[in-house]
Design a protein around this motif. Structure first.
Motif, PDB file in Angstrom:
ATOM      1  N   LEU A   1     -62.460  -1.314   3.816  1.00 31.02           N
ATOM      2  CA  LEU A   1     -63.031  -2.661   3.698  1.00 31.02           C
ATOM      3  C   LEU A   1     -62.272  -3.632   4.583  1.00 31.02           C
ATOM      4  CD1 LEU A   1     -64.909  -4.731   2.187  1.00 31.02           C
ATOM      5  CD2 LEU A   1     -63.025  -5.005   0.548  1.00 31.02           C
ATOM      6  N   SER A   2     -63.009  -4.386   5.346  1.00 28.84           N
ATOM      7  CA  SER A   2     -62.446  -5.507   6.104  1.00 28.84           C
ATOM      8  C   SER A   2     -63.021  -6.797   5.536  1.00 28.84           C
ATOM      9  CB  SER A   2     -62.794  -5.404   7.594  1.00 28.84           C
ATOM     10  OG  SER A   2     -62.231  -4.254   8.181  1.00 28.84           O
ATOM     11  N   ILE A   3     -62.152  -7.770   5.304  1.00 23.93           N
ATOM     12  CA  ILE A   3     -62.592  -9.083   4.838  1.00 23.93           C
ATOM     13  C   ILE A   3     -62.246 -10.098   5.913  1.00 23.93           C
ATOM     14  CG2 ILE A   3     -62.349 -10.857   3.061  1.00 23.93           C
ATOM     15  CD1 ILE A   3     -61.652  -8.696   1.083  1.00 23.93           C
ATOM     16  N   VAL A   4     -63.251 -10.827   6.377  1.00 23.20           N
ATOM     17  CA  VAL A   4     -63.077 -11.813   7.434  1.00 23.20           C
ATOM     18  C   VAL A   4     -63.209 -13.206   6.830  1.00 23.20           C
ATOM     19  CG1 VAL A   4     -63.964 -12.702   9.620  1.00 23.20           C
ATOM     20  CG2 VAL A   4     -63.947 -10.226   9.186  1.00 23.20           C
ATOM     21  N   VAL A   5     -62.183 -14.025   7.031  1.00 23.70           N
ATOM     22  CA  VAL A   5     -62.163 -15.390   6.497  1.00 23.70           C
ATOM     23  C   VAL A   5     -62.016 -16.366   7.656  1.00 23.70           C
ATOM     24  CG1 VAL A   5     -61.030 -17.008   4.943  1.00 23.70           C
ATOM     25  CG2 VAL A   5     -61.082 -14.556   4.376  1.00 23.70           C
ATOM     26  N   PRO A   6     -63.081 -17.032   8.091  1.00 26.72           N
ATOM     27  CA  PRO A   6     -62.940 -18.082   9.105  1.00 26.72           C
ATOM     28  C   PRO A   6     -62.332 -19.328   8.464  1.00 26.72           C
ATOM     29  CG  PRO A   6     -65.218 -17.985   8.369  1.00 26.72           C
ATOM     30  CD  PRO A   6     -64.484 -16.868   7.668  1.00 26.72           C
ATOM     31  N   ALA A   7     -61.457 -20.008   9.182  1.00 32.75           N
ATOM     32  CA  ALA A   7     -60.771 -21.167   8.604  1.00 32.75           C
ATOM     33  C   ALA A   7     -60.591 -22.244   9.657  1.00 32.75           C
ATOM     34  CB  ALA A   7     -59.413 -20.749   8.036  1.00 32.75           C
TER      35      ALA A   7
END
Length: 879
Positions: A54-60
């Motif tokens: 699993l990859s979790i991508v969080v743009p900030a």
């Protein structure tokens, strides 16, 4: 190299997505726009998709306060069940934050090697950030979640179960799902705008998906990397672009119910839905150019471009709807009490027009006349701007939702329809570049003079038939189907008469000016066109005149008709008005514009000096084109007419006779406000802007093209319209809403409201339109006859009593009132057939009360929040 270039996925220029994705064999490297900043990430190049479940991508972006709790929550949830997720990675993409977001992310990465950080030296938008994160991922599944964690990370479990199905490639959180739960709601207006925006996006781009913009989405990893590698958008619209990619590739997407809470400080604004549509439109225009089919292509090959053109038209229309809605957002947020602040008394009048038309249609009464105002003489509705072409078909809306809703619909969607009609005309006849047509149409429909009339004059704002009429006239010049085009032109002109006669007259003036100029410049074209054009006009008159003969006869010769209109002073434009900015323009102020206009609904010039300079540059650069010269001469002629009978030289006492001195005395023109002829310039400037952008789009030198487009943007920015301000309207007194007036009115009697309703104070019209329209009023706000020559004035002819009460209201001083004044009041009240005198709360109320008591010889009584004087003798029969 960029992350996209290192992936083996298809390039962004691919016309169609592949049926199956290709795995990503190697990690991305460092780029100027997205580079890794932690050692753990850059030394972990041996990883493959088999290592990461699993990859979790969080743009900030500027999330220093909310980011760390989000990362801790995600990490805690994944570590709570390590057997389920196996290897995981958490990728934070700092999108050029100006706060300490990058530092917070790096601190978290230092504590947990599975957290990786990608930074961008400048803000590129959510789309660019998410794409960078996805293309840097290795997970067999990729989760996208916002930094505020509005959807809790626990919802991942539900999406993961849905994605486990064999035929599902993406599971996305949907706030619109009936099983979703909203724990913390947004402000009601914002929530409504969000839903409306999602509907528009769904209609335009991703049918079948109800919530495109929820930031919680779980994808099959390889397919996600394929889709994002092919994406082109950097803004909010990337969600739509990716979902469209999945739909076109045949990769099933399911929507899942989620728990969602609004977080304060959200980066998403209602206007972002408009930006999404704008980004999709730009992508559509690029795609349309890339897939353009030559003219000699087969019919079957033309199907796809035609379908793409239809979708482009739809996007353009939706974009104009959003822009119009943004301008009227304050009105829509409070339809119960909202009143356009600069409308004067016109909103009351127009709502009354819509209400009385619906009432006449419902009760099968004559829609051209009523006695509800100006009782007992009544109002010639055809001689007023009732816009029967819209008020009649919208009668069901008025009856079900009220006239204020109809008013808002007419303004909002009428403006959008007008813009779209100009776009359609420009795309058909003037320019090849659709973006140029969009911009030119925006100038034509959203020009400062048009926005000024958008305060209170829908008959000058809703002009969608004018481009249609122009199109038919141009077709007549081609001479291919003279009878058909002439008949249609007649039908279109007849319908426009029921939308607004004065705009049609101004449009005819503009067309005659343009035709005359073009004929002088290109006499060969004039010789080719004059015969079919005259034949078609003959057919148009033969069709139009029978349709409008009776209504126009009623207007000019029926009861309460008039011969001319007294508009007052300052009805011309100063040359200075053309170079100044309007009050509703981005660079304008009311303090600057007010001294140069009749009022805020009549700022008929105010195009601003940057737009005038741009138009001049375009004319000089494209002077060889006959069209450009004809447009320039027409604009100059319209501007000169708008200066009035005497053209005043700014900053001097000098003046010289203008052409309006002759034209203004002609029949029909004598009722026209001459400053309005400057409205003709709006579509002319729009055409010049469209021609300029179309020319720039074909320029081979990129630097020249960019500089030119920047110059166009700089010229248009100052006149970008700002949202209309709204004030709160006064409540209708209980005397009206509770029907208490019924006990005071006999058959045929009216309410005499103190002072009599007039163009400066017409709240009584709202009393009628917001209730049941079952009581007439003396006085009112409409155009009617006055004097022996039946000259048109605003409101009823003044009487001694009405003038006296107006003076008291304005000054607060009560004059001497003796037997003569009392006898005159008795005569005036009898002429109005007044059954009751009503004094509502208002300025100088005590002085008005004293004056009425002296005129009637007795005090009034408080009933339902107003003072009333019953004029019927005691014991008189009541209805």
């Amino acid at each position: 190299m960029s992350p996209q270039s290192q992936s083996k996925s298809p390039s962004p220029s691919s016309a169609q997505p592949p049926a199956e994705p290709e795995p990503k064999p190697s990690p991305p490297g460092t780029t100027d726009d997205a580079r890794t900043t932690d050692d753990a990430r850059t030394t972990d190049d041996a990883r493959t998709t088999s290592d990461v479940g699993l990859s979790i991508v969080v743009p900030a972006y500027n999330e220093e306060h909310r980011l760390r709790p989000t990362l801790d929550a995600i990490r805690a949830h994944l570590d709570a069940d390590p057997e389920r997720w196996g290897g995981w990675e958490l990728i934070v993409v700092d999108d050029g934050s100006t706060d300490e977001t990058a530092r917070v992310a790096r601190e978290a990465a230092a504590e947990e090697p599975r957290i990786h950080v990608i930074t961008s030296p400048r803000n590129r938008g959510k789309g660019h950030a998410v794409r960078s994160g996805v293309l840097a991922s290795y997970g067999r599944r990729v989760l996208l979640t916002d930094a505020d964690l509005a959807t809790p990370i626990e919802e991942l479990d539900h999406l993961d179960k849905l994605l486990a199905a064999d035929d599902v490639c993406a599971a996305i959180g949907s706030r619109a799902h009936p099983d979703s739960r909203i724990d913390v709601h947004q402000w009601r207006g914002r929530e409504w705008l969000g839903r409306a925006g999602n509907r528009l996006i769904r209609l335009a781009a991703v049918p079948g998906i109800h919530d495109t913009q929820c930031g919680f989405k779980l994808f099959d990893g390889d397919r996600a990397r394929t889709a994002f590698a092919a994406s082109q958008l950097d803004g909010w619209a990337i969600d739509v672009e990716i979902l469209r990619h999945f739909q076109r590739a045949g990769w099933p997407v399911v929507e899942a119910p989620v728990n969602w809470s609004h977080r304060s400080g959200s980066k998403v604004r209602p206007l972002d839905y408009g930006r999404v549509l704008g980004e999709l439109l730009r992508l559509r225009l690029r795609t349309a150019r890339a897939t353009r089919v030559p003219a000699q292509a087969t019919t079957g090959a033309e199907t796809a471009p035609r379908a793409a053109a239809r979708r482009t038209h739809l996007l353009v229309g939706l974009l104009f709807c959003v822009a119009s809605f943004v301008l009227y957002q304050n009105l829509w947020q409070d339809l119960d009490r909202g009143y356009l602040a600069d409308a004067g008394q016109d909103q009351n009048q127009w709502e009354w027009f819509f209400a009385v038309t619906a009432d006449n249609v419902t009760n099968l009464r004559n829609p051209l006349f009523t006695t509800l105002q100006g009782h007992p003489d009544g109002v010639n509705l055809m001689a007023n701007t009732v816009m029967l072409g819209l008020s009649v078909p919208l009668a069901p809306v008025t009856l079900l939702l009220g006239p204020t809703v109809t008013w808002a619909i007419v303004l909002t969607f009428g403006l959008a329809a007008t813009a779209f009609a100009w776009y359609w005309l420009l795309a058909r006849w003037t320019v090849a570049h659709r973006g140029a047509a969009v911009l030119g149409a925006a100038v034509a429909a959203f020009a400062p003079p048009m926005i000024s009339h958008g305060n209170a004059h829908p008959n000058f704002l809703v002009l969608f038939m004018i481009p249609v009429i122009l199109d038919r006239a141009l077709r007549l010049c081609e001479g291919r189907a003279v009878v058909r085009d002439g008949v249609l032109l007649g039908l279109f002109a007849a319908y426009q008469i029921f939308l607004g006669e004065e705009p049609l007259l101004l449009a005819a003036m503009g067309m005659l000016l343009f035709a005359g100029c073009y004929a002088l410049l290109d006499r060969d074209a004039a010789r080719r066109c004059w015969r079919p054009l005259l034949q078609g006009l003959g057919w148009a008159l033969a069709v139009c005149l029978p349709l409008v003969a009776f209504p126009l006869g009623w207007q000019f010769f029926g009861p309460q008709s008039y011969s001319d209109v007294m508009h007052g002073a300052n009805t011309f434009n100063s040359p200075r008005a053309f170079v100044e900015f309007a009050g509703r323009s981005l660079f304008g102020t009311d303090a600057t514009a007010d001294p140069l206009a009749m009022n805020r609904t009549e700022q008929n010039a105010f195009y601003g000096w940057p737009l005038l300079v741009l138009a001049l540059v375009v004319v000089v650069q494209l002077w060889r084109r006959t069209l450009v010269r004809a447009l320039a001469l027409t604009a100059a002629g319209a501007a000169l007419l708008s200066f009035g009978k005497d053209v005043h030289v700014p900053f001097t006492d000098l003046s010289f006779p203008g052409p309006w001195a002759l034209l203004g005395k002609a029949p029909l023109f004598e009722a026209v406000i001459e400053s309005r002829t400057a409205l003709i310039c709006a579509p002319l400037f729009g055409m010049l802007v469209a021609l300029a952008v179309d020319r720039l789009s074909d320029a081979s030198a990129r630097s020249f093209r960019t500089a030119g487009l920047v110059a166009v943007a700089a010229a248009l920015l100052p006149v970008v319209p700002t949202p209309y301000p709204v004030r709160e309207r006064a409540e209708v007194p209980a005397f009206i809403t509770e029907g208490l007036y019924r006990t005071y009115l006999g058959p045929g009697e009216s309410l005499a409201i103190v002072p009599l309703p007039n163009p400066g104070s017409a709240d009584a019209l709202y009393w009628q339109s917001s209730t049941e329209l079952d009581f007439p009023i003396a006085g009112g706000y409409f155009n009617g006859p006055w004097g022996p020559d039946d000259v048109g004035i605003y409101g009823v002819a003044p009487t001694h009593t009405s003038a006296l009460l107006d003076d008291v209201r304005g000054s607060g001083d009560v004059p001497d009132i003796g037997p003569a004044e009392r006898e005159q009041a008795r005569v005036d009240l009898a002429s109005w057939k007044a059954g009751v005198v009503v004094l509502p709360p208002q300025d100088n109320e005590e002085a008005l009360q004293t004056a009425v008591e002296r005129l009637l010889g007795r005090p009034g009584q408080w009933v339902g929040g107003v003072l009333v004087w019953d004029l019927d003798p005691p014991g008189a029969p009541r209805p």
